[in-house]
Motif scaffolding. Sequence first.
Motif, mmCIF file in Angstrom:
data_model
loop_
_atom_site.group_PDB
_atom_site.id
_atom_site.type_symbol
_atom_site.label_atom_id
_atom_site.label_comp_id
_atom_site.label_asym_id
_atom_site.label_seq_id
_atom_site.Cartn_x
_atom_site.Cartn_y
_atom_site.Cartn_z
ATOM 1 N N LYS A 1 0.832 -1.208 0.000
ATOM 2 C CA LYS A 1 0.000 0.000 0.000
ATOM 3 C C LYS A 1 0.863 1.254 0.000
ATOM 4 C CE LYS A 1 -3.621 2.499 2.526
ATOM 5 N NZ LYS A 1 -2.863 3.776 2.519
ATOM 6 N N THR B 1 -6.526 3.423 -2.556
ATOM 7 C CA THR B 1 -5.858 2.285 -1.935
ATOM 8 C C THR B 1 -6.521 1.942 -0.598
ATOM 9 O OG1 THR B 1 -4.245 3.681 -0.779
ATOM 10 C CG2 THR B 1 -3.635 2.906 -2.977
ATOM 11 N N GLY B 2 -6.170 0.767 -0.076
ATOM 12 C CA GLY B 2 -6.544 0.383 1.276
ATOM 13 C C GLY B 2 -8.038 0.332 1.553
#
Length: 324
Positions: free
Chosen positions: A271, A298-299
């Motif tokens: 990440k 992301t994430g």
Amino acid sequence: MKNIVGRLALVTSSLLICTQLWAEPKRPECLAPAKPGGGFDITCKLAQGGLHEAGLLEAPMRVTYMPGGIGAVAYNAVVAQRPDEPGTLTAWSSGSLLNLAQGKFGRYDEKAVRWLAAIGTDYGAVTVREDSPLEDFDDLIEALRKDPAAQVIGAGGTIGSQDWMQAAMVARAAGVNPKQLRYVAFEGGGEPMTALLGGHVQVVTSGIGEATAQLAAGKVRVLAVLSDERLPGDLASIPTAKEQGFDVTWPIARGFYVGPKVSDEDYDWWKQRFDTLLASEGFAKLREQRDLLPLSITGDELQAYVYKQVEQYKALADEFGLVR
């Protein structure tokens, strides 16, 4: 005292370096869930080149092709056979989420993997050969209205796939039942374009990124890009379906997931790499070269995005009478 502080600093620095080295996967790999030449291939190679050029990955990343079910084979392999491999990234697209929404990945749903990053967005496109008698999108609509089966439409994926969905939305714009279309399914995005050039199909629905190489070579024409507005750069001359009077749009997000048992430490390592990559100017240029527009998620934010998209695709599948 100074010596002790110095030694502590040296030890801390050494531990940090060791941790960083330990965290990087020894054999990074990107699984492209189709044959070479399509959108999954583009996605993997974009990460491969971007991470290397930015110095974010010391070991070279290899690209492995795992075709089957437009992502189903790779998804099942990662979840069931390779769930904890820290170095394995798998490419996904909006088409993957559409298939998940219809239960096409077997017993595994969208919660079976860890969604890592979305790195860009493509848009659907309707493409014909350069010598096709269909000059614009309206010509295609009129041809479908006259005889829905006269034009053989090729695309990557069976009924219910995102390329089929684009064809179905075009048919709906023409007032035609999608079941009346002559639709030929291929595995991945490269094969339909080859079939188009060979005269085996007359129209291809795909992501615009899968058509740009043949477009630049002057071998095909894109009748319409399925975006809200014209795309920038070299593609700005291509009209949208909307500006030609037909409300047909199809954005295609592209990115990566990892196995469900990949550790938090390894997941966070990837990440951080993608957060850095997506913020860099160098990657923005690489993405533009692949005819992708910015989409950087992301994430946890990506996980929420994926879950929401799957719910929306379930509603769309119901609308077209697709069995889940």
